[in-house]
Design a protein around this motif. Structure first.
Motif, mmCIF file in Angstrom:
data_model
loop_
_atom_site.group_PDB
_atom_site.id
_atom_site.type_symbol
_atom_site.label_atom_id
_atom_site.label_comp_id
_atom_site.label_asym_id
_atom_site.label_seq_id
_atom_site.Cartn_x
_atom_site.Cartn_y
_atom_site.Cartn_z
ATOM 1 N N ASP A 46 -1.529 -116.683 36.468
ATOM 2 C CA ASP A 46 -2.433 -116.260 35.393
ATOM 3 C C ASP A 46 -3.333 -115.106 35.829
ATOM 4 N N GLY A 47 -3.045 -114.546 37.015
ATOM 5 C CA GLY A 47 -3.785 -113.389 37.496
ATOM 6 C C GLY A 47 -5.082 -113.702 38.211
ATOM 7 N N LYS A 48 -5.349 -114.985 38.486
ATOM 8 C CA LYS A 48 -6.598 -115.355 39.149
ATOM 9 C C LYS A 48 -6.424 -116.715 39.816
ATOM 10 N N MET A 49 -7.332 -117.011 40.749
ATOM 11 C CA MET A 49 -7.305 -118.291 41.454
ATOM 12 C C MET A 49 -8.403 -119.193 40.921
ATOM 13 N N ASP A 50 -8.040 -120.431 40.561
ATOM 14 C CA ASP A 50 -9.033 -121.424 40.174
ATOM 15 C C ASP A 50 -9.455 -122.208 41.414
ATOM 16 N N LYS A 51 -10.199 -123.276 41.223
ATOM 17 C CA LYS A 51 -10.717 -124.043 42.363
ATOM 18 C C LYS A 51 -9.596 -124.651 43.205
ATOM 19 N N GLU A 52 -8.588 -125.213 42.559
ATOM 20 C CA GLU A 52 -7.486 -125.833 43.297
ATOM 21 C C GLU A 52 -6.713 -124.795 44.097
ATOM 22 N N GLU A 53 -6.477 -123.646 43.503
ATOM 23 C CA GLU A 53 -5.749 -122.587 44.203
ATOM 24 C C GLU A 53 -6.580 -122.034 45.360
ATOM 25 N N THR A 54 -7.889 -121.953 45.164
ATOM 26 C CA THR A 54 -8.770 -121.495 46.242
ATOM 27 C C THR A 54 -8.783 -122.494 47.389
ATOM 28 N N LEU A 55 -8.793 -123.785 47.067
ATOM 29 C CA LEU A 55 -8.726 -124.817 48.096
ATOM 30 C C LEU A 55 -7.444 -124.692 48.903
ATOM 31 N N ASP A 56 -6.321 -124.486 48.222
ATOM 32 C CA ASP A 56 -5.041 -124.323 48.915
ATOM 33 C C ASP A 56 -5.044 -123.101 49.813
ATOM 34 N N TRP A 57 -5.832 -122.107 49.446
ATOM 35 C CA TRP A 57 -5.916 -120.881 50.241
ATOM 36 C C TRP A 57 -6.747 -121.071 51.501
ATOM 37 N N ILE A 58 -7.972 -121.575 51.354
ATOM 38 C CA ILE A 58 -8.881 -121.613 52.507
ATOM 39 C C ILE A 58 -8.719 -122.871 53.357
ATOM 40 N N LEU A 59 -8.262 -123.970 52.756
ATOM 41 C CA LEU A 59 -8.061 -125.217 53.499
ATOM 42 C C LEU A 59 -6.705 -125.814 53.128
ATOM 43 N N PRO A 60 -5.627 -125.131 53.472
ATOM 44 C CA PRO A 60 -4.295 -125.608 53.078
ATOM 45 C C PRO A 60 -3.948 -126.927 53.738
ATOM 46 N N SER A 61 -3.500 -127.870 52.924
ATOM 47 C CA SER A 61 -3.180 -129.202 53.445
ATOM 48 C C SER A 61 -1.902 -129.200 54.270
ATOM 49 N N ASP A 62 -1.060 -128.191 54.068
ATOM 50 C CA ASP A 62 0.224 -128.151 54.765
ATOM 51 C C ASP A 62 0.206 -127.220 55.975
ATOM 52 N N TYR A 63 -0.994 -126.872 56.438
ATOM 53 C CA TYR A 63 -1.097 -125.932 57.554
ATOM 54 C C TYR A 63 -2.013 -126.501 58.626
ATOM 55 N N ASP A 64 -1.481 -126.689 59.818
ATOM 56 C CA ASP A 64 -2.225 -127.245 60.942
ATOM 57 C C ASP A 64 -2.517 -126.109 61.920
ATOM 58 N N HIS A 65 -3.794 -125.740 62.050
ATOM 59 C CA HIS A 65 -4.168 -124.614 62.905
ATOM 60 C C HIS A 65 -3.776 -124.849 64.364
ATOM 61 N N ALA A 66 -3.982 -126.066 64.849
ATOM 62 C CA ALA A 66 -3.653 -126.365 66.244
ATOM 63 C C ALA A 66 -2.142 -126.261 66.474
#
Length: 321
Positions: free
Chosen positions: A252-272
């Motif tokens: 839709d051309g923009k990020m809502d809260k859920e999409e922003t959460l997936d961006w900054i704190l992705p549940s499927d990405y482990d930094h370590a």
């Protein structure tokens, strides 16, 4: 501005270390999270040339310079001691899992040390707790005494944001934080119940038009501001594509809260895990999926800039060696 307020102003940069891990191009863990206005290092990040960026990003400029003056053999000797600690099953190999566990423990220690260091500043009555009033008075005391003395920062807005976060971290609602609650306040990204406030603060910082969404212009503007007649860097073009293909999931051309959460704190990405893979990629000479002590020491300059050495600080603490 008093010293405690300076610490307060630096806290978002500490958060940046947890939220942002930056890798060179064509690496198996290549992933770009939010880029804050204050870079981790002003040096070019290109592992094909050197690891200076990593050294400054994880050590800080002063400590990176200190390490630069350590003789290579002494650096290798100290790193060898750390390798022996990582190899918990004593099989003479360092696995990706062992690296990941070590990095996670290093992250926890970094957070623990951060909280302990700041705890002494804010627990004014030494009762083992930090009230909101204690934190407010230490952090904003000079401003509260004379609100008109400095207009460079909107301290009222900062104080309201801090209070809002403090209240979320304060699970029992008494406006008094114990160690766990204060840790959640300082490092909200590591606590499930703090995720919403992390997203809210991020969106408030980036959503310039106040419509409750992050559009492509705002997304790029948070990372990059073009100078006159400057050609757009390739990574910016890549980020535009990332936004369209991965960030804006419903197109839709923009990020809502859920999409922003997936961006900054992705549940499927482990930094370590990503950092462990990065280290293996850089150091696994025979490509057998594990590291020998020799392989690590041969690439000691890579590990200096890695979380595996507790952001490199372990190499600089003489009493441990």
């Amino acid at each position: 501005m008093n010293e405690s307020l300076c610490i307060r102003m630096m806290r978002p940069l500490l958060m940046c270390f947890v939220l942002c891990i930056v890798y060179g191009s064509s690496k198996p863990t290549d992933k770009k999270n939010r880029v804050h206005n204050e870079p981790l290092s002003n040096l070019e990040h290109d592992d094909n040339k050197n690891y200076d960026y990593d050294h400054e990003a994880f050590l800080g400029e002063d400590e990176a310079k200190t390490f630069d003056h350590l003789p290579p053999e002494e650096s290798k000797r100290r790193l060898g001691i750390i390798v022996d600690k990582i190899n918990t099953n004593k099989d003479s190999f360092i696995s990706e899992e062992e690296l990941k566990v070590w990095i996670k423990n290093a992250q926890k220690k970094h957070i623990y040390d951060s909280v302990e260091h700041q705890w002494k500043d804010f627990d004014m009555n030494n009762d083992g707790l930090i009230s909101w009033d204690e934190y407010k008075n230490v952090t904003y005391g000079s401003y509260l005494d004379d609100p008109q003395s400095d207009t460079d920062y909107n301290y009222t807005h900062m104080m309201l944001r801090d209070e809002r976060r403090f209240r979320v971290a304060d699970r029992n609602g008494d406006l008094i934080a114990d160690k766990l609650e204060f840790t959640a306040f300082l490092h909200p990204e590591d606590h499930e119940h703090m995720k919403d406030i992390v997203v809210q603060e991020t969106m408030e910082d980036i959503d310039k038009n106040g419509d409750g969404f992050i559009d492509l212009k705002e997304y790029i503007g948070d990372m990059y501001t073009a100078e006159d007649d400057e050609e757009e860097p390739e990574w910016v073009t890549t980020e535009r594509q990332q936004f369209k293909e991965f960030r804006d999931k419903n197109n839709d051309g923009k990020m809502d809260k859920e999409e922003t959460l997936d961006w900054i704190l992705p549940s499927d990405y482990d930094h370590a895990e990503a950092e462990a893979k990065h280290l293996l990629h850089e150091s696994d000479t025979n490509k057998d999926g594990k590291l020998t002590k020799e392989e690590i020491l041969n690439k000691y300059e890579v590990f200096v800039g890695s979380q595996v050495t507790d952001f490199g600080e372990a190499l600089l603490r003489h009493d441990e060696f």
